[in-house]
Design an enzyme around this catalytic site. Structure first.
Site, PDB file in Angstrom:
ATOM      1  CB  SER A  37      -0.946  -0.005   1.199  1.00  0.00           C
ATOM      2  OG  SER A  37      -1.883  -1.056   1.110  1.00  0.00           O
ATOM      3  CG  HIS A  55      -2.991   3.083   3.563  1.00  0.00           C
ATOM      4  ND1 HIS A  55      -2.650   2.108   4.470  1.00  0.00           N
ATOM      5  CD2 HIS A  55      -3.786   2.486   2.637  1.00  0.00           C
ATOM      6  CE1 HIS A  55      -3.207   0.965   4.111  1.00  0.00           C
ATOM      7  NE2 HIS A  55      -3.905   1.163   3.002  1.00  0.00           N
TER       8      HIS A  55
END
Length: 290
Positions: A178, A236
């Site tokens: 991610s 993230h």
């Protein structure tokens, strides 16, 4: 015999091949790569920016980096799901948590884990979501900026993701690509805003896709129980910030004006300062050391 005028000689066969690609009305016949680039430009860019993208996009060399990294990540997922059998594929358990690739705070002295965690994923929805997003954005970006630039932004996001997680969520484990995916999102956003003037519709689409993925990340961190381990979502944030800084550097045109742009140097210095602080934090300050 006198000298032969090269300009009067018959053109090389390459030129005849180009002529065969011309249609009767004078337009150039599009190959598979050209058709793909046009489809991408219609989806990714507003109409006034498509011609610039089509001029810069080139299938030679092909987007090797993003395809290769995706194949490796998928292969590692299949390895842990099949050769190290799990109860279910939806959420993998001990196979990945005991892997020497997973980032875990107690093993942070094994420095490769700050990058290698991108090769292992927590389940089907995790690997599918990451592969879908990175191929969707990575291939068009690599057609323009090529593998080195895309690779540097991707890996900078992966590294920033693990370092951010080690600071803001230091006791959680970390798996998945991610950080790299969100670096591509951040880099694409900056590239489109600065160069192509992103449209409101595209901003909404990107926010929706990011929101869905963040939802899964929050669930895995606060509601899910992955084999007794909590999966950090901070990667993230680290990835998207890295994409917007390092992506601005690598996805911009290299010229003298850019080197005089203070934003260019702020991005480089900002990432380096964050990197050095994270290293010092992990060595001397991290609660995982106690």
């Amino acid at each position: 015999m006198g000298d032969v005028d090269l300009e009067q000689q018959e053109p090389f066969p390459v030129e005849r091949q180009d002529e065969k690609r011309d249609l009767p009305d004078g337009r150039r016949k599009l190959g598979c790569c050209d058709k793909f680039q046009q489809s991408v430009s219609r989806w990714m860019l507003p109409e006034d920016a498509r011609s610039t993208y089509l001029q810069r996009a080139n299938c030679c060399p092909p987007p090797v980096f993003i395809i290769a990294i995706s194949v490796v990540e998928l292969s590692m997922f299949i390895y842990y799901a099949v050769w190290k059998p799990q109860k279910q594929w939806v959420t993998l358990e001990e196979g990945i948590w005991n892997s020497r690739l997973t980032y875990r705070a107690e093993y942070r002295q094994e420095a490769w884990r700050f990058l290698s965690y991108m090769f292992v994923h927590a389940g089907v929805e995790h690997i599918v979501g990451n592969l879908f997003m990175q191929l969707l954005l990575g291939i068009p970006l690599e057609l323009v900026h090529k593998g080195f630039e895309v690779g540097m932004v991707y890996l900078a996001g992966v590294l920033a993701g693990s370092l951010a997680s080690s600071i803001f969520d230091p006791l959680s484990a970390l798996v998945g690509a991610s950080g790299g995916v969100y670096a591509l999102i951040g880099g694409y956003f900056m590239n489109a805003v600065v160069v192509s003037r992103l449209t409101c519709t595209m901003v909404i689409e990107e926010r929706l896709s990011v929101g869905v993925d963040f939802g899964f990340a929050f669930y895995r961190r606060f509601a899910g129980d992955e084999g007794g381990m909590k999966v950090s979502f901070v990667a993230h944030f680290g990835g998207i910030v890295a994409g917007m800084t390092v992506g601005y550097v690598f996805f911009s045109d290299y010229n003298k004006k850019l080197l005089k742009d203070p934003r260019f140097w702020m991005c480089i210095v900002g990432y380096l300062v964050f990197f050095l602080f994270a290293v010092i934090f992990n060595i001397f300050i991290s609660p995982a050391a106690s």
